[in-house]
Design a protein around this motif. Structure first.
Motif, PDB file in Angstrom:
ATOM      1  N   GLY A   1      -9.629  14.487  12.134  1.00  0.00           N
ATOM      2  CA  GLY A   1      -8.672  14.589  11.030  1.00  0.00           C
ATOM      3  C   GLY A   1      -8.966  15.793  10.169  1.00  0.00           C
ATOM      4  N   SER A   2      -7.940  16.355   9.590  1.00  0.00           N
ATOM      5  CA  SER A   2      -8.097  17.584   8.815  1.00  0.00           C
ATOM      6  C   SER A   2      -8.408  17.317   7.348  1.00  0.00           C
ATOM      7  N   TYR A   3      -8.187  16.064   6.884  1.00  0.00           N
ATOM      8  CA  TYR A   3      -8.421  15.755   5.496  1.00  0.00           C
ATOM      9  C   TYR A   3      -9.926  15.579   5.236  1.00  0.00           C
TER      10      TYR A   3
ATOM     11  N   THR B   1      -9.566   7.005  14.364  1.00  0.00           N
ATOM     12  CA  THR B   1      -8.519   7.450  13.446  1.00  0.00           C
ATOM     13  C   THR B   1      -7.130   7.336  14.054  1.00  0.00           C
ATOM     14  N   ASN B   2      -7.078   7.061  15.363  1.00  0.00           N
ATOM     15  CA  ASN B   2      -5.805   6.970  16.070  1.00  0.00           C
ATOM     16  C   ASN B   2      -5.986   6.015  17.243  1.00  0.00           C
TER      17      ASN B   2
ATOM     18  N   ILE C   1      -6.771  -6.230   6.524  1.00  0.00           N
ATOM     19  CA  ILE C   1      -7.105  -6.991   5.308  1.00  0.00           C
ATOM     20  C   ILE C   1      -7.352  -6.059   4.126  1.00  0.00           C
ATOM     21  N   ASN C   2      -8.472  -5.375   4.093  1.00  0.00           N
ATOM     22  CA  ASN C   2      -8.837  -4.545   2.941  1.00  0.00           C
ATOM     23  C   ASN C   2      -8.747  -3.072   3.315  1.00  0.00           C
ATOM     24  N   ARG C   3      -7.823  -2.358   2.676  1.00  0.00           N
ATOM     25  CA  ARG C   3      -7.606  -0.944   3.018  1.00  0.00           C
ATOM     26  C   ARG C   3      -8.469   0.001   2.198  1.00  0.00           C
TER      27      ARG C   3
ATOM     28  N   VAL D   1      -8.893   5.471   5.034  1.00  0.00           N
ATOM     29  CA  VAL D   1      -7.663   6.259   4.927  1.00  0.00           C
ATOM     30  C   VAL D   1      -6.796   6.163   6.181  1.00  0.00           C
ATOM     31  N   ASN D   2      -7.350   5.702   7.291  1.00  0.00           N
ATOM     32  CA  ASN D   2      -6.588   5.592   8.538  1.00  0.00           C
ATOM     33  C   ASN D   2      -6.070   4.187   8.803  1.00  0.00           C
TER      34      ASN D   2
END
Length: 459
Positions: A89-91, A109-110, A249-251, A422-423
């Motif tokens: 990821g670029s972030y 992440t994907n 559940i928890n992001r 974040v993903n």
């Protein structure tokens, strides 16, 4: 969620968890245990708060020597570059991780990228095995006019069949926080001290719910289904189901997909005698379990001393004597309360097992979740805390080891599959598009109604 620990209390918690888990997210720990203190902080202020804690508490801990000299602090960028051949990821992710040197991290992440990368290794292994088999068949062919014209071809079906064989004993568990301890719920919050009391109280309050449960494992499964703390740990044979539980559940917290790889001898069916013996441990008091640990350890060590010799009669005699010890006779009596014709003789070493159980697919939730369980026995050592650390080590033995492709010894290095917070939302959306969502995973009417209501609330 927050317990509002002081910095010294927080450090003590991290010290304990680090030794148990070998990898923790420092940011998430602070978020959980100092939530109220940092809730109203701005991003930069929160970042400085965490940095100060790491500088003042974590780094001095690492410099203190045993048993923390093998740990280091790394950020997302450090870990995502180590042994990774794709861009995660670029972030920029600011989180910091406390990690032991024998742990390798893969960030998920994907969904598709993870599955392609994970399964490509096993497909290549399957292809190589089929090729070797073809070469062996070619070399062993009888030389004849017919065989000279015959060619043994490799088909996709051959590779797929071998791939299925390679993946047969790989299982998954997802949880919403990577700081979660990989333990059955009975070992958390000191529930283990009251396991038998909780077990019998639930049965006494709702006896009608257990009328058709003919074994202790069936009773435990039903208790687990309705949220009781048990010695069972839910797992799945479907990686998408595992990912669902890691992201749904928890992001705010980094999640994790735990991957297990085992041998066929560690996978048992619902009717296994050993599974029933381990399940019946739930009926024994805390003090009785400690007594069983002591005597089982004594006899198991004696048997180990003579294993492999010609003294099989002596081994049989020791096992027979072990089953005459009062605490073991009481355990056998309890088993026969539900399994009347149970005539098993308990091998003391079996009481220390950790097994994967392929249970009856007798309700929609287990079927949808491709569910099975890990059942834990007794710890190998007699300890007052009975037995968080010992049980954890037994479960960890089945965690997928790292590939030697990364220059690591596969028998010492484990891979942890972390889902960055974040993903999580995007992965949850992708899973839903694949048909894996709350409506599918929880097919009960109440759960489906809740799912539909939540979907319309977004409109």
């Amino acid at each position: 969620m927050s317990m509002e620990l002081t910095e010294d209390e927080l450090l003590q918690k991290i010290k304990q968890q680090a030794l148990l888990e070998n990898l923790i997210c420092i940011d998430d720990f602070i978020e959980i245990y100092q939530g109220k203190e940092i809730m109203n902080m701005k991003v930069e202020e929160k970042k400085n708060h965490i940095k100060k804690f790491i500088d003042n508490k974590i780094y001095p801990l690492l410099q203190s020597g045993e048993p923390y000299q093998d740990f280091s602090v790394k950020d997302y960028g450090d870990l995502s570059r180590e042994g990774s051949d794709y861009n995660p990821g670029s972030y920029e992710i600011q989180k910091k991780y406390l990690i032991k040197e024998n742990v390798r991290v893969e960030f998920i992440t994907n969904v598709n990228e993870f599955l392609n990368k994970f399964y490509s290794k096993y497909r290549n292994e399957a292809l190589q095995k089929v090729i070797l088999l073809k070469d062996e068949l070619e070399s062993n062919k009888k030389i004849s006019e017919f065989n000279k014209r015959e060619e043994i071809k490799i088909t996709e079906d051959d590779v797929y069949t071998e791939l299925q064989s390679n993946l047969k004993y790989i299982y998954y568990r997802g949880h919403d926080s990577m700081n979660y301890s990989l333990l059955p719920s009975i070992y958390r919050e000191k529930y283990i001290k009251y396991e038998n009391e909780m077990y019998f109280e639930l049965i006494s309050r709702r006896p009608d719910s257990f009328v058709n449960s003919n074994k202790h494992i069936d009773i435990l499964r039903k208790m687990q289904h309705y949220g009781m703390a048990t010695r069972l740990l839910d797992i799945t044979s479907n990686p998408l189901i595992g990912l669902f539980f890691a992201v749904s559940i928890n992001r705010e917290l980094d999640g994790e997909l735990t991957i297990f790889k085992l041998e066929s001898k560690h996978l048992k069916n619902n009717n296994s005698d050993t599974v029933e013996i381990l399940s019946a441990l739930a009926t024994q008091s805390f003090e009785k379990k400690k007594e069983i640990v002591k005597v089982a350890r004594e006899y198991a060590d004696k048997i180990l001393e003579i294993t492999g010799t010609a003294e099989n009669d002596l081994t049989d005699a020791l096992i027979k004597d072990f089953n005459e010890v009062r605490c073991i006779k009481l355990l056998l009596h309890e088993i026969r309360q539900t399994v009347g014709d149970f005539d098993g003789i308990i091998n003391p070493s079996h009481l220390f097992n950790c097994l994967f159980v392929r249970t009856l697919q007798d309700n929609d939730r287990i079927i949808r979740q491709d569910g099975l369980f890990v059942i834990t026995g007794l710890p190998s050592e007699e300890k007052d805390d009975l037995y968080q650390e010992g049980i954890k080590k037994k479960i960890e033995e089945f965690r997928l080891k790292a590939d030697v492709d990364y220059g690591m010894e596969s028998n010492n290095t484990i891979t942890r599959y972390i889902v960055p917070a974040v993903n999580k939302y995007q992965i949850q959306v992708d899973l839903s598009l694949m048909g894996v969502n709350e409506r599918y995973v929880y097919p009960e009417l109440e759960s489906v109604a809740k799912y539909i209501k939540n979907e319309y609330s977004k409109k």
